[in-house]
Design a protein around this motif. Structure first.
Motif, PDB file in Angstrom:
ATOM      1  N   ARG A  94       0.821  -1.216   0.000  1.00  7.77           N
ATOM      2  CA  ARG A  94       0.000   0.000   0.000  1.00  7.77           C
ATOM      3  C   ARG A  94       0.854   1.266   0.000  1.00  7.77           C
ATOM      4  O   ARG A  94       0.555   2.230  -0.685  1.00  7.77           O
ATOM      5  CB  ARG A  94      -0.902  -0.040   1.227  1.00  7.77           C
ATOM      6  CG  ARG A  94      -1.837   1.106   1.328  1.00  7.77           C
ATOM      7  CD  ARG A  94      -2.807   0.890   2.487  1.00  7.77           C
ATOM      8  NE  ARG A  94      -3.741   1.972   2.544  1.00  7.77           N
ATOM      9  CZ  ARG A  94      -3.802   2.838   3.538  1.00  7.77           C
ATOM     10  NH1 ARG A  94      -2.989   2.725   4.571  1.00  7.77           N
ATOM     11  NH2 ARG A  94      -4.684   3.816   3.511  1.00  7.77           N
ATOM     12  N   THR A  95       1.940   1.274   0.775  1.00  7.11           N
ATOM     13  CA  THR A  95       2.771   2.484   0.859  1.00  7.11           C
ATOM     14  C   THR A  95       3.400   2.806  -0.489  1.00  7.11           C
ATOM     15  O   THR A  95       3.476   3.973  -0.865  1.00  7.11           O
ATOM     16  CB  THR A  95       3.870   2.331   1.922  1.00  7.11           C
ATOM     17  OG1 THR A  95       4.630   1.170   1.633  1.00  7.11           O
ATOM     18  CG2 THR A  95       3.275   2.233   3.302  1.00  7.11           C
ATOM     19  N   HIS A  96       3.833   1.793  -1.205  1.00  6.61           N
ATOM     20  CA  HIS A  96       4.404   2.043  -2.533  1.00  6.61           C
ATOM     21  C   HIS A  96       3.349   2.639  -3.471  1.00  6.61           C
ATOM     22  O   HIS A  96       3.628   3.586  -4.201  1.00  6.61           O
ATOM     23  CB  HIS A  96       4.959   0.762  -3.133  1.00  6.61           C
ATOM     24  CG  HIS A  96       5.426   0.933  -4.544  1.00  6.61           C
ATOM     25  ND1 HIS A  96       6.635   1.523  -4.850  1.00  6.61           N
ATOM     26  CD2 HIS A  96       4.843   0.624  -5.735  1.00  6.61           C
ATOM     27  CE1 HIS A  96       6.785   1.561  -6.159  1.00  6.61           C
ATOM     28  NE2 HIS A  96       5.709   1.017  -6.717  1.00  6.61           N
ATOM     29  N   ARG A  97       2.149   2.077  -3.449  1.00  9.47           N
ATOM     30  CA  ARG A  97       1.096   2.592  -4.327  1.00  9.47           C
ATOM     31  C   ARG A  97       0.719   4.019  -3.972  1.00  9.47           C
ATOM     32  O   ARG A  97       0.327   4.800  -4.838  1.00  9.47           O
ATOM     33  CB  ARG A  97      -0.117   1.677  -4.274  1.00  9.47           C
ATOM     34  CG  ARG A  97       0.123   0.355  -4.983  1.00  9.47           C
ATOM     35  CD  ARG A  97      -1.151  -0.418  -5.170  1.00  9.47           C
ATOM     36  NE  ARG A  97      -1.821  -0.746  -3.933  1.00  9.47           N
ATOM     37  CZ  ARG A  97      -1.780  -1.943  -3.346  1.00  9.47           C
ATOM     38  NH1 ARG A  97      -1.099  -2.917  -3.909  1.00  9.47           N
ATOM     39  NH2 ARG A  97      -2.412  -2.158  -2.221  1.00  9.47           N
ATOM     40  N   TRP A 100       3.834   6.336  -5.131  1.00 10.41           N
ATOM     41  CA  TRP A 100       4.071   6.399  -6.565  1.00 10.41           C
ATOM     42  C   TRP A 100       3.561   7.694  -7.196  1.00 10.41           C
ATOM     43  O   TRP A 100       4.291   8.336  -7.961  1.00 10.41           O
ATOM     44  CB  TRP A 100       3.461   5.184  -7.254  1.00 10.41           C
ATOM     45  CG  TRP A 100       3.529   5.255  -8.730  1.00 10.41           C
ATOM     46  CD1 TRP A 100       2.481   5.409  -9.587  1.00 10.41           C
ATOM     47  CD2 TRP A 100       4.689   5.205  -9.549  1.00 10.41           C
ATOM     48  NE1 TRP A 100       2.911   5.440 -10.879  1.00 10.41           N
ATOM     49  CE2 TRP A 100       4.277   5.325 -10.887  1.00 10.41           C
ATOM     50  CE3 TRP A 100       6.046   5.076  -9.287  1.00 10.41           C
ATOM     51  CZ2 TRP A 100       5.156   5.314 -11.950  1.00 10.41           C
ATOM     52  CZ3 TRP A 100       6.927   5.063 -10.359  1.00 10.41           C
ATOM     53  CH2 TRP A 100       6.478   5.176 -11.662  1.00 10.41           C
ATOM     54  N   PRO A 101       2.336   8.164  -6.914  1.00 10.24           N
ATOM     55  CA  PRO A 101       1.889   9.430  -7.528  1.00 10.24           C
ATOM     56  C   PRO A 101       2.774  10.609  -7.133  1.00 10.24           C
ATOM     57  O   PRO A 101       3.038  11.494  -7.951  1.00 10.24           O
ATOM     58  CB  PRO A 101       0.461   9.614  -6.993  1.00 10.24           C
ATOM     59  CG  PRO A 101       0.016   8.262  -6.591  1.00 10.24           C
ATOM     60  CD  PRO A 101       1.252   7.532  -6.170  1.00 10.24           C
ATOM     61  N   HIS A 102       3.256  10.619  -5.890  1.00 11.43           N
ATOM     62  CA  HIS A 102       4.154  11.700  -5.454  1.00 11.43           C
ATOM     63  C   HIS A 102       5.445  11.681  -6.262  1.00 11.43           C
ATOM     64  O   HIS A 102       5.910  12.720  -6.746  1.00 11.43           O
ATOM     65  CB  HIS A 102       4.443  11.541  -3.954  1.00 11.43           C
ATOM     66  CG  HIS A 102       5.318  12.619  -3.416  1.00 11.43           C
ATOM     67  ND1 HIS A 102       6.676  12.462  -3.279  1.00 11.43           N
ATOM     68  CD2 HIS A 102       5.035  13.871  -3.005  1.00 11.43           C
ATOM     69  CE1 HIS A 102       7.192  13.568  -2.804  1.00 11.43           C
ATOM     70  NE2 HIS A 102       6.222  14.441  -2.621  1.00 11.43           N
ATOM     71  N   TRP A 103       6.047  10.511  -6.427  1.00 16.35           N
ATOM     72  CA  TRP A 103       7.281  10.409  -7.211  1.00 16.35           C
ATOM     73  C   TRP A 103       7.029  10.840  -8.655  1.00 16.35           C
ATOM     74  O   TRP A 103       7.824  11.575  -9.242  1.00 16.35           O
ATOM     75  CB  TRP A 103       7.795   8.974  -7.204  1.00 16.35           C
ATOM     76  CG  TRP A 103       9.041   8.824  -8.029  1.00 16.35           C
ATOM     77  CD1 TRP A 103      10.322   9.001  -7.606  1.00 16.35           C
ATOM     78  CD2 TRP A 103       9.113   8.521  -9.428  1.00 16.35           C
ATOM     79  NE1 TRP A 103      11.193   8.805  -8.649  1.00 16.35           N
ATOM     80  CE2 TRP A 103      10.473   8.523  -9.785  1.00 16.35           C
ATOM     81  CE3 TRP A 103       8.176   8.263 -10.411  1.00 16.35           C
ATOM     82  CZ2 TRP A 103      10.917   8.267 -11.080  1.00 16.35           C
ATOM     83  CZ3 TRP A 103       8.605   8.014 -11.696  1.00 16.35           C
ATOM     84  CH2 TRP A 103       9.960   8.009 -12.021  1.00 16.35           C
TER      85      TRP A 103
END
Length: 123
Positions: A94-97, A100-103
């Motif tokens: 969940r943290t990666h998902r 991802w939009p921030h990156w």
């Protein structure tokens, strides 16, 4: 040449057309925006490999296991659904998902700034 030869060749067109339609529906053959040759070539190659994989698995399944009386034979669409459900699982949590939009937005901001600097330097 005998008349049967052009008739046979014309009849093969339908098989090619059905295969192309299947490739578009199953493997996303028509979902690429063409901008350059290399990305398009990669996309088409992977889409055709995907379609070939599904076709070979279907043919192997038909050869090994005849269909039960109450079921239709296994189709490429059903094999694709089974493959997606059983083999492809989310790799990231969940943290990666959520990160991802921030990156992606940060990367786009850097690209935009670089683009504007280059345009300003050219004028």
């Amino acid at each position: 040449m005998p008349l049967s030869t052009p008739v046979r060749v014309a009849g093969r067109r339908w098989t090619v057309e059905e295969t192309f339609q299947s490739g578009k529906g199953l493997a996303g053959l028509d979902e690429h925006q063409v901008r350059r040759w290399m990305p398009w070539h990669r996309w088409v190659t992977f889409a055709m490999l995907d379609h070939a994989f599904l076709t070979v698995v279907r043919a192997d399944e038909h050869a090994r296991h005849p269909k039960p009386d109450e079921l239709i034979p296994l189709t490429c669409n059903e094999i694709q659904r089974l493959f997606t459900a059983l083999v492809i699982r989310p790799v990231h949590g969940r943290t990666h998902r959520l990160d991802w939009p921030h990156w992606r937005r940060r990367h786009q901001a850097r690209s935009q700034a670089s683009h504007y600097r280059r345009q300003a330097a050219q004028t």
